[in-house]
Scaffold this motif. Structure first.
Motif, PDB file in Angstrom:
ATOM      1  N   PHE A 151       0.846  -1.197   0.000  1.00 15.11           N
ATOM      2  CA  PHE A 151       0.000   0.000   0.000  1.00 15.11           C
ATOM      3  C   PHE A 151       0.878   1.243   0.000  1.00 15.11           C
ATOM      4  N   ASP A 152       0.243   2.370  -0.232  1.00 14.88           N
ATOM      5  CA  ASP A 152       0.895   3.676  -0.132  1.00 14.88           C
ATOM      6  C   ASP A 152      -0.112   4.628   0.504  1.00 14.88           C
ATOM      7  N   THR A 153       0.349   5.787   0.944  1.00 11.71           N
ATOM      8  CA  THR A 153      -0.555   6.800   1.489  1.00 11.71           C
ATOM      9  C   THR A 153      -0.184   8.165   0.926  1.00 11.71           C
ATOM     10  N   THR A 154      -1.187   9.011   0.828  1.00 14.04           N
ATOM     11  CA  THR A 154      -0.952  10.379   0.373  1.00 14.04           C
ATOM     12  C   THR A 154      -0.341  11.194   1.506  1.00 14.04           C
ATOM     13  N   SER A 155       0.027  12.441   1.210  1.00 12.84           N
ATOM     14  CA  SER A 155       0.587  13.328   2.240  1.00 12.84           C
ATOM     15  C   SER A 155      -0.418  13.621   3.341  1.00 12.84           C
ATOM     16  N   ASN A 156      -1.718  13.390   3.033  1.00 14.26           N
ATOM     17  CA  ASN A 156      -2.774  13.583   4.026  1.00 14.26           C
ATOM     18  C   ASN A 156      -3.117  12.292   4.759  1.00 14.26           C
ATOM     19  N   GLY A 157      -2.370  11.227   4.461  1.00 12.72           N
ATOM     20  CA  GLY A 157      -2.607   9.956   5.148  1.00 12.72           C
ATOM     21  C   GLY A 157      -3.711   9.111   4.573  1.00 12.72           C
ATOM     22  N   LYS A 158      -4.204   9.475   3.393  1.00 10.63           N
ATOM     23  CA  LYS A 158      -5.270   8.689   2.780  1.00 10.63           C
ATOM     24  C   LYS A 158      -4.686   7.514   1.985  1.00 10.63           C
ATOM     25  N   PRO A 159      -5.429   6.398   1.887  1.00 10.72           N
ATOM     26  CA  PRO A 159      -4.917   5.234   1.152  1.00 10.72           C
ATOM     27  C   PRO A 159      -4.650   5.557  -0.316  1.00 10.72           C
ATOM     28  N   LYS A 160      -3.592   4.944  -0.830  1.00 11.73           N
ATOM     29  CA  LYS A 160      -3.165   5.175  -2.207  1.00 11.73           C
ATOM     30  C   LYS A 160      -2.572   3.869  -2.741  1.00 11.73           C
TER      31      LYS A 160
END
Length: 208
Positions: free
Chosen positions: A101-110
């Motif tokens: 997984f990855d996350t955006t700078s706002n902590g949202k799933p990506k």
């Protein structure tokens, strides 16, 4: 018994015998619970004189070896992890565990991505053959599992696996892969003349 995964659901499979001189069996139970009440249950009967004959599409001779961790930097494949099956193998089954997984700078799933590469060859051969390249895309932060299998001519095989290093290099990215087991299904040369058998396949996740 042996296990395998369909997507993230684990299944158990086994072949049982009630002994000799058994003409038929009635409803089966797991403890006090009727087996038919479980999700994902399939049952086959073979060799019972008073029951319809069914071909059991399961295996009774399975050898299991531990795999290993698959660790790669972005853009660089991991080192190959290699294992050898026993002789008389007719099917190779590889189980993998991973978090991707990855996350955006706002902590949202990506989404993050990776490819599992698997090759095999008969023992003594020089050239590797492609077992499969399995692309995965995920943003789930849960542990996930996959099983990949291949039917082969009876023999002994070397099998190797790695990840391709396609994962993103963001600060929130995770790519954690393990080849958990190599299961080698071998030829069953036993004679079952006069011995009835029961094949059971059942979903284990959330039930067993």
């Amino acid at each position: 018994p042996y296990s395998f995964y369909e997507a993230n659901d684990q299944f158990m499979a086994m072949v049982l015998t009630p002994g000799i001189n058994v003409a038929r069996v009635d409803a089966m139970f797991n403890g006090e619970a009727l087996l038919s009440t479980f999700e994902g249950v399939q049952v086959w009967h073979s060799g019972f004189p008073r029951m319809p004959e069914e071909k059991i599409p399961l295996y009774s001779n399975v050898d299991t070896l531990a795999g290993g961790a698959l660790t790669a930097e972005k853009g660089t494949p991991s080192a190959w992890v290699q294992r050898t099956s026993p002789p008389s193998t007719i099917r190779l089954q590889l189980d993998f565990d991973y978090m991707l997984f990855d996350t955006t700078s706002n902590g949202k799933p990506k989404d993050n991505q990776e490819t599992i590469q698997v090759q095999y060859r008969t023992v003594g051969a020089t050239d590797w053959r492609v077992f499969g390249n399995f692309a995965l895309i995920s943003q789930s932060q849960k542990q996930q599992r996959r099983t990949y299998a291949l039917d082969v001519e009876p023999g002994q095989y070397e099998v190797r696996a790695r990840i391709a290093g396609r994962n993103t290099d963001g600060s929130g990215a995770t790519s954690d892969f393990t080849w958990s087991t190599l299961k080698s299904i071998q030829t069953d040369t036993a004679s079952y003349a006069g011995i009835p058998r029961i094949g059971i396949r059942i979903k284990a996740t959330g039930q067993l």
